[in-house]
Design an enzyme around this catalytic site. Structure first.
Site, PDB file in Angstrom:
ATOM      1  CB  ILE A  66      38.557  52.404  49.872  1.00 29.62           C
ATOM      2  CG1 ILE A  66      37.900  51.035  49.698  1.00 29.62           C
ATOM      3  CG2 ILE A  66      37.793  53.482  49.108  1.00 29.62           C
ATOM      4  CD1 ILE A  66      36.585  50.896  50.459  1.00 29.62           C
ATOM      5  CG  HIS A  67      44.256  55.531  48.992  1.00 26.10           C
ATOM      6  ND1 HIS A  67      44.459  54.480  48.131  1.00 26.10           N
ATOM      7  CD2 HIS A  67      45.063  56.536  48.550  1.00 26.10           C
ATOM      8  CE1 HIS A  67      45.353  54.827  47.226  1.00 26.10           C
ATOM      9  NE2 HIS A  67      45.739  56.060  47.447  1.00 26.10           N
TER      10      HIS A  67
END
Length: 350
Positions: free
Chosen positions: A202-203
């Site tokens: 997740i970024h």
């Protein structure tokens, strides 16, 4: 011929590992690292593990808002270009480093070569979409990875200088996969069994900067009940703390890992859940089902081939994908044959 290459982020390091090695067999390369990704786990480890040549220049730009980051790069790159006088400036992908590298070269009338040209998500709120469109329209050489990317450029009136060479990331992943099989010990380190865990990343800013979207993602992963490995991006970690979110015990949070261990985690996962563009492709290369937590993707081929589903940040859709998405159809060979780097150099040599 002197080629100046601009990199700054994880996906660009991966691609440079394939292309820089080929360039240096025949030509002089000047490698410039903008410092966009500067954390050791997001930068130095890639150069060390993949044997990427040490950058000739490191701009040390670091994090910051888009205007400050891109503007600082432009100022520093102009000084280097005027000093080095390259014949070609080569950029990768769609980051602020990509746009700054291309725009500075264009202003100085230096030909730009864009590797991974022609990608489109058709979402102009994404900084990446703005960067890739602007870079494509000022590039002399446009190296596209797929026929879809070629069609996107054609639809925008860009027909000259377009070359379908395949995906340099595929070149790189083929090489790193061999290194991972020989050298990675990450499964033993975390007591992981083959095909018994889900890998998650997740970024993306559209998810991390929005409390509701990030909350939905965290709750979906928690409620799935599956064993999940999550190399957590530093920025994502900060936002999770800021929003008062927490992961349940089924999720193992680890520091970002280097390219060899990341490929090993992908190779042995049963599924991959991500909002990354690069990881979507890597999942496809590994024949792993991919659940993409975005509202669209530039890698439409992975969806059309049935190995990637787009679920946005709807909690129920994420959980359903984790529990039920199990493609079995044969993949098409859409990303080339693993020799994109050699094809790029052959074209630049002409």
């Amino acid at each position: 011929m002197k080629i100046l290459t601009v990199v700054g982020a994880r996906p660009q390091f991966m691609k440079a590992a394939a292309v820089s090695n080929v360039i240096r067999q025949k030509h002089k390369e000047i490698l410039v690292h903008t410092g966009q990704h500067y954390d050791g786990n997001m930068s130095k480890v890639f150069f060390d593990e993949l044997k990427i040549p040490k950058p000739d220049y490191n701009l040390g730009v670091g994090s910051g808002n888009h205007g400050k980051q891109t503007g600082t790069m432009l100022i520093k790159l102009e000084e280097i270009y005027e000093k080095e006088k390259p014949d070609i400036v080569l950029v990768y992908g769609d980051t602020n480093s990509t746009l700054a590298g291309a725009l500075c070269a264009s202003k100085l009338l230096i030909p730009v070569a864009h590797v991974e040209a022609g990608l489109r998500s058709f979402n102009m709120t994404m900084p990446e979409e703005q960067n890739r469109i602007l870079t494509d329209h000022i590039s002399k050489y446009l190296f596209v990875p797929t026929t879809t990317a070629e069609k996107n450029l054609n639809n925008e009136g860009i027909k000259k200088g377009v070359y379908n060479v395949g995906d340099v990331m595929y070149d790189s992943v083929l090489r790193i996969s061999k290194l991972a099989k020989e050298n990675s010990k990450i499964l033993e380190k975390f007591d992981l069994e083959n095909n018994k865990y889900i890998l998650t990343t997740i970024h993306r800013a559209e998810n991390t900067n929005d409390p509701k979207r990030l909350k939905n993602i965290v709750e979906a992963l928690n409620e799935s009940g599956k064993r999940i490995m999550l190399p957590l991006h530093p920025r994502t970690h900060k936002y999770i703390e800021d929003y008062g979110l927490a992961f349940s015990d089924n999720i193992k949070i680890i520091e970002p890992v280097g390219p060899i261990d990341m490929i090993a985690l992908e190779m042995h996962a049963c599924k991959i859940v991500t909002d990354s563009g690069g990881v979507q492709k890597e999942a496809f290369f590994m024949h792993k089902p991919c659940i993409t937590m975005r509202d669209e993707t530039e890698w439409v081929e992975t969806v059309e081939n049935g190995w990637n589903i787009i679920v946005g940040t709807n909690k129920d859709k994420i959980i359903h994908g984790i529990n039920n998405f199990n493609p079995t159809n044969k993949q098409e060979e859409i990303f080339g044959d693993g020799t994109a780097a050699e094809k790029i150099l052959d074209i630049l040599d002409c």
